[in-house]
Scaffold this motif. Structure first.
Motif, PDB file in Angstrom:
ATOM      1  N   ALA A 146       0.839  -1.213   0.000  1.00 45.91           N
ATOM      2  CA  ALA A 146       0.000   0.000   0.000  1.00 45.91           C
ATOM      3  C   ALA A 146       0.868   1.255   0.000  1.00 45.91           C
ATOM      4  O   ALA A 146       0.644   2.192  -0.775  1.00 45.91           O
ATOM      5  N   GLN A 147       1.881   1.242   0.871  1.00 45.71           N
ATOM      6  CA  GLN A 147       2.752   2.427   0.948  1.00 45.71           C
ATOM      7  C   GLN A 147       3.574   2.616  -0.322  1.00 45.71           C
ATOM      8  O   GLN A 147       3.804   3.737  -0.770  1.00 45.71           O
ATOM      9  N   ARG A 148       4.015   1.509  -0.903  1.00 41.47           N
ATOM     10  CA  ARG A 148       4.801   1.603  -2.136  1.00 41.47           C
ATOM     11  C   ARG A 148       3.948   2.214  -3.259  1.00 41.47           C
ATOM     12  O   ARG A 148       4.403   3.110  -3.980  1.00 41.47           O
ATOM     13  N   ILE A 149       2.715   1.722  -3.369  1.00 40.38           N
ATOM     14  CA  ILE A 149       1.835   2.267  -4.425  1.00 40.38           C
ATOM     15  C   ILE A 149       1.630   3.761  -4.182  1.00 40.38           C
ATOM     16  O   ILE A 149       1.776   4.578  -5.084  1.00 40.38           O
ATOM     17  N   GLN A 150       1.308   4.063  -2.928  1.00 43.59           N
ATOM     18  CA  GLN A 150       1.057   5.474  -2.576  1.00 43.59           C
ATOM     19  C   GLN A 150       2.245   6.356  -2.964  1.00 43.59           C
ATOM     20  O   GLN A 150       2.077   7.450  -3.514  1.00 43.59           O
ATOM     21  N   SER A 151       3.455   5.858  -2.680  1.00 47.36           N
ATOM     22  CA  SER A 151       4.645   6.677  -2.946  1.00 47.36           C
ATOM     23  C   SER A 151       4.884   6.870  -4.451  1.00 47.36           C
ATOM     24  O   SER A 151       5.593   7.786  -4.856  1.00 47.36           O
ATOM     25  N   LEU A 152       4.301   5.993  -5.265  1.00 48.38           N
ATOM     26  CA  LEU A 152       4.526   6.097  -6.719  1.00 48.38           C
ATOM     27  C   LEU A 152       3.438   6.915  -7.429  1.00 48.38           C
ATOM     28  O   LEU A 152       3.549   7.194  -8.619  1.00 48.38           O
ATOM     29  N   LEU A 153       2.389   7.281  -6.706  1.00 46.67           N
ATOM     30  CA  LEU A 153       1.340   8.110  -7.326  1.00 46.67           C
ATOM     31  C   LEU A 153       1.786   9.571  -7.287  1.00 46.67           C
ATOM     32  O   LEU A 153       2.163  10.077  -6.238  1.00 46.67           O
ATOM     33  N   LYS A 154       1.746  10.203  -8.455  1.00 43.61           N
ATOM     34  CA  LYS A 154       2.338  11.546  -8.538  1.00 43.61           C
ATOM     35  C   LYS A 154       1.321  12.666  -8.366  1.00 43.61           C
ATOM     36  O   LYS A 154       1.642  13.753  -7.940  1.00 43.61           O
ATOM     37  N   ARG A 155       0.066  12.408  -8.746  1.00 44.26           N
ATOM     38  CA  ARG A 155      -0.928  13.495  -8.697  1.00 44.26           C
ATOM     39  C   ARG A 155      -1.766  13.392  -7.425  1.00 44.26           C
ATOM     40  O   ARG A 155      -2.113  12.289  -6.993  1.00 44.26           O
ATOM     41  N   SER A 156      -2.117  14.562  -6.898  1.00 43.40           N
ATOM     42  CA  SER A 156      -2.929  14.562  -5.670  1.00 43.40           C
ATOM     43  C   SER A 156      -4.325  14.004  -5.948  1.00 43.40           C
ATOM     44  O   SER A 156      -5.021  13.571  -5.038  1.00 43.40           O
ATOM     45  N   SER A 157      -4.722  14.001  -7.225  1.00 43.76           N
ATOM     46  CA  SER A 157      -6.054  13.478  -7.565  1.00 43.76           C
ATOM     47  C   SER A 157      -6.059  11.945  -7.692  1.00 43.76           C
ATOM     48  O   SER A 157      -7.110  11.336  -7.815  1.00 43.76           O
ATOM     49  N   ALA A 169      -7.319  -0.998  -5.392  1.00 44.30           N
ATOM     50  CA  ALA A 169      -7.914  -0.341  -6.564  1.00 44.30           C
ATOM     51  C   ALA A 169      -7.343   1.069  -6.649  1.00 44.30           C
ATOM     52  O   ALA A 169      -7.305   1.789  -5.651  1.00 44.30           O
ATOM     53  N   LEU A 170      -6.883   1.431  -7.841  1.00 46.59           N
ATOM     54  CA  LEU A 170      -6.323   2.776  -8.034  1.00 46.59           C
ATOM     55  C   LEU A 170      -7.264   3.586  -8.923  1.00 46.59           C
ATOM     56  O   LEU A 170      -7.613   3.149 -10.033  1.00 46.59           O
ATOM     57  N   ILE A 171      -7.675   4.732  -8.446  1.00 47.64           N
ATOM     58  CA  ILE A 171      -8.524   5.627  -9.235  1.00 47.64           C
ATOM     59  C   ILE A 171      -7.618   6.738  -9.763  1.00 47.64           C
ATOM     60  O   ILE A 171      -6.998   7.459  -8.978  1.00 47.64           O
ATOM     61  N   LEU A 172      -7.552   6.853 -11.091  1.00 44.38           N
ATOM     62  CA  LEU A 172      -6.624   7.819 -11.699  1.00 44.38           C
ATOM     63  C   LEU A 172      -7.379   8.735 -12.663  1.00 44.38           C
ATOM     64  O   LEU A 172      -7.546   8.406 -13.848  1.00 44.38           O
ATOM     65  N   ASP A 176      -5.175   8.392 -19.507  1.00 41.63           N
ATOM     66  CA  ASP A 176      -5.630   7.550 -20.630  1.00 41.63           C
ATOM     67  C   ASP A 176      -5.001   6.151 -20.537  1.00 41.63           C
ATOM     68  O   ASP A 176      -4.266   5.853 -19.589  1.00 41.63           O
ATOM     69  N   ALA A 177      -5.279   5.322 -21.554  1.00 41.08           N
ATOM     70  CA  ALA A 177      -4.825   3.930 -21.530  1.00 41.08           C
ATOM     71  C   ALA A 177      -3.297   3.830 -21.421  1.00 41.08           C
ATOM     72  O   ALA A 177      -2.772   3.051 -20.616  1.00 41.08           O
ATOM     73  N   ASP A 178      -2.579   4.641 -22.209  1.00 46.99           N
ATOM     74  CA  ASP A 178      -1.105   4.575 -22.162  1.00 46.99           C
ATOM     75  C   ASP A 178      -0.607   4.970 -20.771  1.00 46.99           C
ATOM     76  O   ASP A 178       0.308   4.353 -20.216  1.00 46.99           O
ATOM     77  N   GLY A 179      -1.216   6.018 -20.232  1.00 50.89           N
ATOM     78  CA  GLY A 179      -0.791   6.530 -18.919  1.00 50.89           C
ATOM     79  C   GLY A 179      -1.011   5.519 -17.815  1.00 50.89           C
ATOM     80  O   GLY A 179      -0.135   5.291 -16.973  1.00 50.89           O
ATOM     81  N   VAL A 180      -2.168   4.865 -17.832  1.00 48.91           N
ATOM     82  CA  VAL A 180      -2.473   3.928 -16.742  1.00 48.91           C
ATOM     83  C   VAL A 180      -1.571   2.696 -16.824  1.00 48.91           C
ATOM     84  O   VAL A 180      -1.084   2.197 -15.812  1.00 48.91           O
ATOM     85  N   VAL A 181      -1.324   2.246 -18.041  1.00 47.70           N
ATOM     86  CA  VAL A 181      -0.453   1.069 -18.199  1.00 47.70           C
ATOM     87  C   VAL A 181       0.970   1.403 -17.746  1.00 47.70           C
ATOM     88  O   VAL A 181       1.616   0.614 -17.037  1.00 47.70           O
ATOM     89  N   ALA A 182       1.447   2.587 -18.115  1.00 49.01           N
ATOM     90  CA  ALA A 182       2.811   2.988 -17.722  1.00 49.01           C
ATOM     91  C   ALA A 182       2.923   3.050 -16.200  1.00 49.01           C
ATOM     92  O   ALA A 182       3.907   2.556 -15.618  1.00 49.01           O
ATOM     93  N   LEU A 183       1.922   3.618 -15.552  1.00 52.26           N
ATOM     94  CA  LEU A 183       1.973   3.735 -14.090  1.00 52.26           C
ATOM     95  C   LEU A 183       1.872   2.357 -13.429  1.00 52.26           C
ATOM     96  O   LEU A 183       2.633   2.039 -12.504  1.00 52.26           O
ATOM     97  N   ALA A 184       0.943   1.534 -13.906  1.00 50.63           N
ATOM     98  CA  ALA A 184       0.779   0.189 -13.331  1.00 50.63           C
ATOM     99  C   ALA A 184       2.062  -0.616 -13.497  1.00 50.63           C
ATOM    100  O   ALA A 184       2.481  -1.346 -12.590  1.00 50.63           O
ATOM    101  N   GLU A 185       2.698  -0.460 -14.638  1.00 51.46           N
ATOM    102  CA  GLU A 185       3.945  -1.192 -14.906  1.00 51.46           C
ATOM    103  C   GLU A 185       5.057  -0.704 -13.959  1.00 51.46           C
ATOM    104  O   GLU A 185       5.846  -1.503 -13.447  1.00 51.46           O
ATOM    105  N   GLN A 186       5.087   0.598 -13.722  1.00 50.92           N
ATOM    106  CA  GLN A 186       6.099   1.157 -12.820  1.00 50.92           C
ATOM    107  C   GLN A 186       5.896   0.594 -11.400  1.00 50.92           C
ATOM    108  O   GLN A 186       6.865   0.239 -10.715  1.00 50.92           O
ATOM    109  N   VAL A 244       1.011  -6.674 -16.216  1.00 54.34           N
ATOM    110  CA  VAL A 244      -0.063  -5.678 -16.311  1.00 54.34           C
ATOM    111  C   VAL A 244      -0.866  -5.968 -17.581  1.00 54.34           C
ATOM    112  O   VAL A 244      -0.286  -6.217 -18.634  1.00 54.34           O
ATOM    113  N   GLN A 245      -2.167  -5.951 -17.457  1.00 54.70           N
ATOM    114  CA  GLN A 245      -3.040  -6.135 -18.625  1.00 54.70           C
ATOM    115  C   GLN A 245      -4.010  -4.963 -18.720  1.00 54.70           C
ATOM    116  O   GLN A 245      -4.338  -4.334 -17.695  1.00 54.70           O
ATOM    117  N   LEU A 246      -4.455  -4.698 -19.945  1.00 56.18           N
ATOM    118  CA  LEU A 246      -5.404  -3.596 -20.169  1.00 56.18           C
ATOM    119  C   LEU A 246      -6.649  -4.124 -20.879  1.00 56.18           C
ATOM    120  O   LEU A 246      -6.537  -4.900 -21.829  1.00 56.18           O
TER     121      LEU A 246
END
Ligand SMILES: Nc1nc2c(ncn2[C@@H]2O[C@H](COP(=O)(O)OP(=O)(O)OP(=O)(O)O)[C@@H](O)[C@H]2O)c(=O)[nH]1
Length: 273
Positions: A146-157, A169-172, A176-186, A244-246
């Motif tokens: 949980a903390q690792r995911i939190q630390s990797l989220l860049k936007r306050s939203s 569950a991550l609400i972003l 878009d599709a490219d952005g979510v896949v890149a973040l999930a992969e990171q 990661v799958q989309l």
């Protein structure tokens, strides 16, 4: 014996005219009574004014005390509300918060015509962590992830919520599709690369993630998003985990079923835990 001579001298002419004596005496008494009434009335006015001032001061200080108490109460309420949206074990937002937030973000996505992304993320073979190392180690892993995911989220939203058990569950918003896949992969990579400290030592963990990104349509409900991300998560699990799958949005041309990211070499799925 007092000497009444001068008084008698003054009143003697009056005594000769009783009606004048009565008139002057009555007048004196009336004037005296009027003066007394005036003095009493004035004192009463002063007393009333002082009482009113005291009352006003007291009301002002009580109002101030009340305002301070209300502010404190408001802050405590907000803190309590905030507390109610947090998951006790992981410290991130809980399922109740997720249920409300996704609906609010879907409305915003529809209104602003911007994509909203959802990631359903699950720790691989978590049961084995519990079984092999105990529930306390399992809890420490849930907290760490949980903390690792939190630390990797860049936007306050962006929000990470514990959806249940070992699933997040991550609400972003505005992603878009490219952005979510890149973040999930990171996130996947970071979790796979850096083990988590627990009481029994460092534990290597893998996660699988299913993503979905789309502009919310008026006919859509939150379960459409959850189902789409869950389908992708299902494919990630059945495609070998640690990936990661989309699920593409209906209009997207990407074919479903192809892993968006391949399992990283050396991060063997079954053997690690
Ligand atoms: N320690 C701990 N374990 C939990 C918690 N919540 C759920 N679990 C356990 O998580 C395990 C989830 O097991 P499964 O649903 O089979 O999932 P998995 O072992 O991760 O398998 P895959 O998801 O298919 O990779 C169960 O054993 C639950 O008891 C928790 O808060 N703390």
């Amino acid at each position: 014996m007092p000497d009444f001579q001068p008084v008698l001298f003054f009143f003697s002419p009056l005594l000769q005219f009783p009606w004048l004596f009565i008139f002057v005496t009555s007048l004196s008494i009336s004037i005296g009574a009027a003066l007394c009434a005036l003095v009493v009335y004035r004192k009463q006015l002063i007393w009333q004014r002082e009482t009113a001032e005291r009352l006003e001061d007291s009301i002002q200080s009580r109002t101030l005390e009340l305002q301070v108490a209300l502010t404190e109460l408001g802050e405590k309420n907000r803190a309590l509300e905030e507390q109610n949206t947090l998951d006790a074990l992981s410290g991130v937002r809980n399922r109740a918060y997720f249920d409300k937030k996704i609906q609010a973000e879907m409305k915003r996505s529809r209104r602003e015509q911007r994509p909203l992304a959802l990631v359903m993320l699950d720790i691989d073979h978590f049961k084995q962590i519990n079984d092999q190392h105990g529930h306390l180690a399992g809890d420490a892993v849930i907290r760490g992830v949980a903390q690792r995911i939190q630390s990797l989220l860049k936007r306050s939203s962006d929000h990470v919520c514990r959806y249940g058990g070992e699933e997040f569950a991550l609400i972003l918003p505005n992603t878009d599709a490219d952005g979510v896949v890149a973040l999930a992969e990171q996130i996947r990579q970071s979790i796979a690369d850096t083990p988590f400290d627990t009481e029994i030592g460092a534990l290597s963990v893998r996660i699988s993630a299913g993503c979905y990104a789309a502009i919310a349509e008026s006919a859509m409900v939150s379960s459409n998003y959850i189902q789409a991300a869950d389908e992708a998560l299902y494919r990630a699990k059945h495609g070998g985990r640690n990936q990661v799958q989309l699920t593409p949005a209906p209009s997207a041309e990407t074919a479903a079923g192809q892993p968006v990211t391949e399992p990283t070499e050396g991060t063997a799925d079954e053997s690690e835990l």
